[in-house]
Design an enzyme around this catalytic site. Structure first.
Site, mmCIF file in Angstrom:
data_model
loop_
_atom_site.group_PDB
_atom_site.id
_atom_site.type_symbol
_atom_site.label_atom_id
_atom_site.label_comp_id
_atom_site.label_asym_id
_atom_site.label_seq_id
_atom_site.Cartn_x
_atom_site.Cartn_y
_atom_site.Cartn_z
ATOM 1 N N ALA A 1 74.465 103.193 149.407
ATOM 2 C CA ALA A 1 73.823 103.681 148.168
ATOM 3 C C ALA A 1 74.352 105.076 147.837
ATOM 4 C CB ALA A 1 72.307 103.707 148.331
ATOM 5 N N ARG B 1 71.150 102.758 138.435
ATOM 6 C CA ARG B 1 71.215 104.217 138.333
ATOM 7 C C ARG B 1 71.839 104.513 136.977
ATOM 8 N NH1 ARG B 1 74.548 108.373 140.596
ATOM 9 N NH2 ARG B 1 73.299 110.223 141.047
#
Ligand code: SF4
Length: 481
Positions: free
Chosen positions: A70, A101
């Site tokens: 991540a 995101r």
């Protein structure tokens, strides 16, 4: 940094410690001992960390942390818009991190910009026989299908490192054969304790495979800078870059929000690195300082007070022409920001906020709340290190609670006791606190709003915080019977 000691009525070191001790009682003995070191009242005057950090999470406590993949794919590499980023392993990690995101990108998706989900989609046979051949085929297909991609990154997921695949060798051969940079990134999720090592590994791959491999097409000038650790969440880079340009700088590269590989590769030619997210990119700033003598400066673009401070700090490093431009910019925007403060401060004055975010915002946004008259009563990070907590101490009011790698039960307990008027945290926390009738703003995704950076961002931030805190919904939570 402020030297004045900030206090909050009713919060003392003793009251905060008592609150911490209460929640620790909920753990078995071993967990209690481990978690105790990560929770403490702030000591503002000390200017140093009051908690332990960057340690392994206690199993089973419902941490909010993610993994190294991540940190590498989701944070550092993923936002570079003109590269194909391959999630190498089974389908899950790439799928869950696809588009979640909000690092916005310009360009034409699938043609010269790639906010897409590329994966090698490991099957059992790839685990048993290895995935190197599959990766080599995938890289060729990616080059054939997306000829305008400037490079390819290979972001390893957990199994790749466990089965002993050699992605570095595959990348090396493919880069030669396909005549395109192929960057292997050994960011398997089991490495490290959080997203943080993924940042470090990615910085190292930029160091090893990217930096100094290109030169800027335009001539080099005295005001060339790079904006480092700016990921363009909700358009943050599109707010910060023009602001720096208005001050007379040439922002030649942005790392990595809406980033371009060639410009990132040419950053060794700039005069100064301006770093926003220290946690995720301090490694490369230090490398560029050691190797090319490029100084770096940490700035904060949240809220007018910090923006003003930051621009002046930046101007100090340059000549009078920049200083004049910076003062002109401040004089232009200050009245606009004052108008925003006058509109929203009366609605937010005295309200208390609790924060829990990743590695930067738990300290960087505190002053923006204070610009609106709000007070931070607790803050913490998922994956910060001691140097982040050192920087946090002076920003937070004295004796307020600091939590590192907080668990859901700790956050819930602190919220019950502190009764904040707002919590700023992530998607995994949002609905829990809304059900507790506590106003909530997502401080990772900006709750699908933003930008929050720069002068363009502050009016949006102020509006969003007001909208959350003063929503009429909160009065309707209790049934009238
Ligand atoms: S821990 Fe492993 S499996 Fe889980 S998201 Fe990270 S890389 Fe993927």
């Amino acid at each position: 940094m402020s030297t004045e000691i900030k206090t909050v009525e009713g919060i003392t070191k003793e009251s905060t410690q008592a609150m911490i001790d209460e929640v620790l009682e909920l753990y078995p003995e071993k967990g209690k001992k481990k978690r105790a070191a990560h929770l403490a009242p702030n000591d503002q005057a000390s200017g140093s960390a009051c908690v332990k950090s960057n340690k392994k999470t206690v199993p089973g406590v419902m941490s909010a942390r993610g993994c190294a993949y991540a940190g590498a794919k989701g944070v550092v590499w993923g936002p570079i818009r003109d590269m194909v980023h391959v999630s190498h392993g089974p389908v899950g990690c790439g799928w869950y991190s696809w588009g979640t995101r909000r690092n916005l990108m310009s360009g034409i998706t699938g043609v010269n910009s790639f906010p897409m989900q590329f994966t090698s989609d490991f099957q059992e046979k790839d685990v048993v026989y290895g995935g190197d051949k599959k990766l080599a085929t995938l890289l060729k297909e990616a080059k054939d299908l997306f000829p305008l991609a400037k490079g390819i990154s290979v972001l390893s997921e957990c199994p790749v490192g466990l089965i002993g695949d050699d992605i570095n060798q595959v990348a090396k051969v493919a880069a030669k054969e396909l005549d395109i940079p192929v960057i292997p990134c050994n960011c398997e999720g089991f490495r490290g304790v959080s997203q943080s090592l993924g940042h470090h590994i990615s910085n190292d791959t930029i160091r090893d495979y990217i930096i100094e491999t290109r030169e800027f097409p335009e001539p080099i000038g005295p005001y060339d800078i790079a904006l480092i650790g700016e990921y363009n969440i909700g358009g943050d880079a599109w707010s910060t870059k023009p602001l720096l340009e208005e001050c007379g700088f040439n922002v030649k590269a942005v790392w990595t929000g809406d980033g371009e590989m060639d410009r990132i590769a040419a950053t060794h030619q700039v005069k100064l690195n301006v770093i926003h997210c220290y946690r995720s990119m301090n490694y490369m700033c230090k490398v560029m300082e050691e190797k090319y003598g490029i100084p770096w400066i940490e700035l904060n673009f949240f809220g007018p007070t910090k923006i003003r401070e930051s621009l002046r700090k930046l101007a100090e490093l340059f000549d009078d022409s920049i200083k004049e431009k910076v003062e002109a910019v401040i004089a232009k925007y200050d009245p606009q920001m004052q108008a925003i403060i006058e509109e929203y401060k009366p609605r937010l004055d005295g309200k208390k906020v609790m924060l829990y975010v990743g590695g930067l915002r738990p300290r960087h946004t505190i002053n923006a709340y204070e610009d609106l008259g709000m007070t931070c009563v607790g803050s913490g990070y998922e994956f910060a290190h001691t140097d982040d907590y050192d920087r946090t101490a002076s920003e937070m009011p004295d004796a307020t609670v600091v939590y590192d790698d907080a668990s859901e039960i700790e956050m819930e307990h602190f919220a019950h006791i502190l009764k904040p008027d707002l919590i700023g945290s992530g998607i995994k926390e949002k609905y829990l606190f809304q059900k507790m009738a506590i106003p909530f703003r997502q401080m990772h995704s900006w709750d699908y709003s933003g930008p929050y950076h720069g002068y363009k961002g502050f009016p949006i931030f102020a509006r969003d915080i007001d909208m959350a805190v003063n929503s009429p919904t909160w009065k309707l939570v209790d049934a009238p019977f």
